[in-house]
Design a protein around this motif. Structure first.
Motif, mmCIF file in Angstrom:
data_model
loop_
_atom_site.group_PDB
_atom_site.id
_atom_site.type_symbol
_atom_site.label_atom_id
_atom_site.label_comp_id
_atom_site.label_asym_id
_atom_site.label_seq_id
_atom_site.Cartn_x
_atom_site.Cartn_y
_atom_site.Cartn_z
ATOM 1 N N ILE A 5 0.655 -1.113 0.156
ATOM 2 C CA ILE A 5 -0.186 -0.085 -0.132
ATOM 3 C C ILE A 5 0.915 1.318 0.166
ATOM 4 C CG2 ILE A 5 -1.714 -1.177 1.276
ATOM 5 C CD1 ILE A 5 0.109 1.384 3.254
ATOM 6 N N ASP A 6 0.379 2.415 -0.489
ATOM 7 C CA ASP A 6 0.989 3.465 -0.138
ATOM 8 C C ASP A 6 -0.056 4.549 0.447
ATOM 9 O OD1 ASP A 6 0.180 5.985 -2.429
ATOM 10 O OD2 ASP A 6 0.429 3.987 -3.352
ATOM 11 N N TYR A 152 -1.204 3.704 -12.630
ATOM 12 C CA TYR A 152 -2.014 3.272 -13.781
ATOM 13 C C TYR A 152 -2.405 4.717 -14.194
ATOM 14 C CZ TYR A 152 -6.039 4.133 -10.515
ATOM 15 O OH TYR A 152 -6.968 4.362 -9.573
ATOM 16 N N ALA A 153 -2.489 5.775 -13.325
ATOM 17 C CA ALA A 153 -3.156 7.023 -13.763
ATOM 18 C C ALA A 153 -2.232 7.618 -14.929
ATOM 19 C CB ALA A 153 -3.063 7.964 -12.546
ATOM 20 N N GLN A 167 1.232 0.892 -9.205
ATOM 21 C CA GLN A 167 -0.055 1.298 -8.556
ATOM 22 C C GLN A 167 -1.143 1.146 -9.245
ATOM 23 O OE1 GLN A 167 -0.795 5.598 -8.144
ATOM 24 N NE2 GLN A 167 -0.273 5.209 -5.833
ATOM 25 N N HIS A 168 -2.189 0.125 -8.883
ATOM 26 C CA HIS A 168 -3.053 -0.386 -9.718
ATOM 27 C C HIS A 168 -4.443 0.077 -9.310
ATOM 28 C CE1 HIS A 168 -4.026 -3.582 -7.022
ATOM 29 N NE2 HIS A 168 -2.857 -3.516 -6.885
ATOM 30 N N LEU A 169 -4.691 0.767 -7.980
ATOM 31 C CA LEU A 169 -6.026 1.208 -7.341
ATOM 32 C C LEU A 169 -5.985 1.930 -6.483
ATOM 33 C CD1 LEU A 169 -9.161 0.805 -8.046
ATOM 34 C CD2 LEU A 169 -8.894 -1.281 -6.311
ATOM 35 N N ASN A 170 -6.526 3.272 -6.340
ATOM 36 C CA ASN A 170 -6.476 4.315 -5.417
ATOM 37 C C ASN A 170 -7.694 4.358 -4.544
ATOM 38 O OD1 ASN A 170 -4.046 4.933 -6.498
ATOM 39 N ND2 ASN A 170 -4.876 6.867 -7.420
ATOM 40 N N GLY A 171 -7.723 4.962 -3.164
ATOM 41 C CA GLY A 171 -8.605 5.304 -2.632
ATOM 42 C C GLY A 171 -9.383 4.313 -1.982
ATOM 43 N N VAL A 177 -7.691 3.007 7.290
ATOM 44 C CA VAL A 177 -6.712 3.863 6.739
ATOM 45 C C VAL A 177 -6.874 4.202 4.879
ATOM 46 C CG1 VAL A 177 -4.387 4.784 6.233
ATOM 47 C CG2 VAL A 177 -5.055 3.569 8.376
ATOM 48 N N THR A 178 -7.151 5.077 4.381
ATOM 49 C CA THR A 178 -7.447 5.470 3.125
ATOM 50 C C THR A 178 -5.934 5.021 2.286
ATOM 51 O OG1 THR A 178 -9.256 6.785 3.439
ATOM 52 C CG2 THR A 178 -7.873 6.723 1.187
ATOM 53 N N VAL A 179 -5.882 4.209 1.646
ATOM 54 C CA VAL A 179 -4.680 3.653 0.895
ATOM 55 C C VAL A 179 -4.829 3.578 -0.598
ATOM 56 C CG1 VAL A 179 -4.007 2.501 3.005
ATOM 57 C CG2 VAL A 179 -4.682 1.078 1.176
ATOM 58 N N ASP A 180 -3.740 3.254 -1.281
ATOM 59 C CA ASP A 180 -3.738 2.767 -2.755
ATOM 60 C C ASP A 180 -3.212 1.561 -2.792
ATOM 61 O OD1 ASP A 180 -4.584 5.422 -3.557
ATOM 62 O OD2 ASP A 180 -2.468 6.096 -3.626
ATOM 63 N N PHE A 181 -3.505 0.745 -3.652
ATOM 64 C CA PHE A 181 -3.004 -0.685 -3.786
ATOM 65 C C PHE A 181 -2.016 -0.583 -4.887
ATOM 66 C CE2 PHE A 181 -7.133 -2.962 -2.442
ATOM 67 C CZ PHE A 181 -6.847 -2.480 -1.204
#
Length: 256
Positions: A5-6, A152-153, A167-171, A177-181
């Motif tokens: 995650i980030d 991916y953006a 990074q393939h999915l955000n929010g 915790v709100t994370v990106d995958f």
């Protein structure tokens, strides 16, 4: 291969345990100066390590900061180095610098100059870059980074084979915790507070040849110095002069 995650939210012992329990093996967090709420601190790095996760360091203050070119890169590289040392990040691991917008071909020369200037002052840490497919491909071709984190953006469905992290999915929400995958593919440049990565060959001391150093000074720093002097901005003039001398020092030239 590992999933991670980030996030911009500092992790606590409780939240990082929940994230690790959900099967995530690394957390990407921000090396930024004091005053930023997303700043990674030593206690958090220790908590991530204690949970069995690796740490990926990323530097980002504003989304399009690399478009500031060499002068921005020299300044950010110094700050990133100071932050990395303050939390015990081992030499040889990576610091990713974020190109967090849809950079176009007209921006590439400035992004390259930014990353080259970062490398001069990063002193032993490996330079990574975060960005779109196009940014990853172009900066890899130009040889200005050793580690690549693609989002991916703005990538329009394309995935670079050079990406060490994707990074393939955000929010998303994990452990409250709100994370990106993210997914990793090796050579991530990550670290923890227990293990010291071995520096890559020629990575302990970052250097720059005289031609590149003088190009950055002439094209970017001298105009900034002249403009600052003309406007009576002594602080900016002094900073441009200092950064120019850092480049001269790194390329073995006498200081001025």
């Amino acid at each position: 291969m590992s999933k991670g995650i980030d996030c911009a939210t500092p992790l606590t012992v409780k939240t990082v345990k929940a994230i690790a329990a959900a099967g995530y093996g690394f957390a990407a967090r921000y090396l930024v100066p004091p005053g930023y709420s997303k700043r990674l601190k030593l206690a958090e790095a220790e908590a991530i390590t204690a949970a069995g996760m690796q740490i990926v360091s990323v530097y980002e203050t504003t989304a399009n900061r690399p478009n500031g070119g060499a002068s921005a890169g020299a300044e950010d590289g110094v700050k990133a180095f100071q932050e990395a040392k303050s939390i015990g990040q081992p030499i040889g691991s990576a610091i990713y610098f974020a190109v967090d917008y849809e950079a176009l071909s007209k921006d590439y020369d400035k992004i390259e100059a930014y990353l080259r200037a970062v490398a001069v002052v990063l002193r032993g840490y490996a330079v990574g870059v975060y960005g779109s497919y196009a940014v990853i491909e172009e900066m890899a071709k130009r040889g200005v980074a050793k580690h690549f984190w693609q989002t991916y953006a703005w990538s329009y469905g394309k995935k670079s084979v050079k990406a060490n992290i994707y990074q393939h999915l955000n929010g998303q929400i994990v452990g409250g915790v709100t994370v990106d995958f993210n997914q990793s593919f090796g050579n991530e440049g990550w670290w923890n507070t227990k293990k010291t990565p071995k520096p890559e060959p020629n990575n302990e001391v970052k250097t720059m040849n005289e031609v590149d150093a003088n190009m950055i000074i002439k094209k970017h720093l001298q105009p900034e110095y002249a403009a600052a002097k003309k406007n009576g901005d002594s602080k900016s003039a002094k900073e441009a002069h200092r950064l120019a001398n850092e480049l001269r020092k790194a390329s073995g030239q006498p200081l001025k």
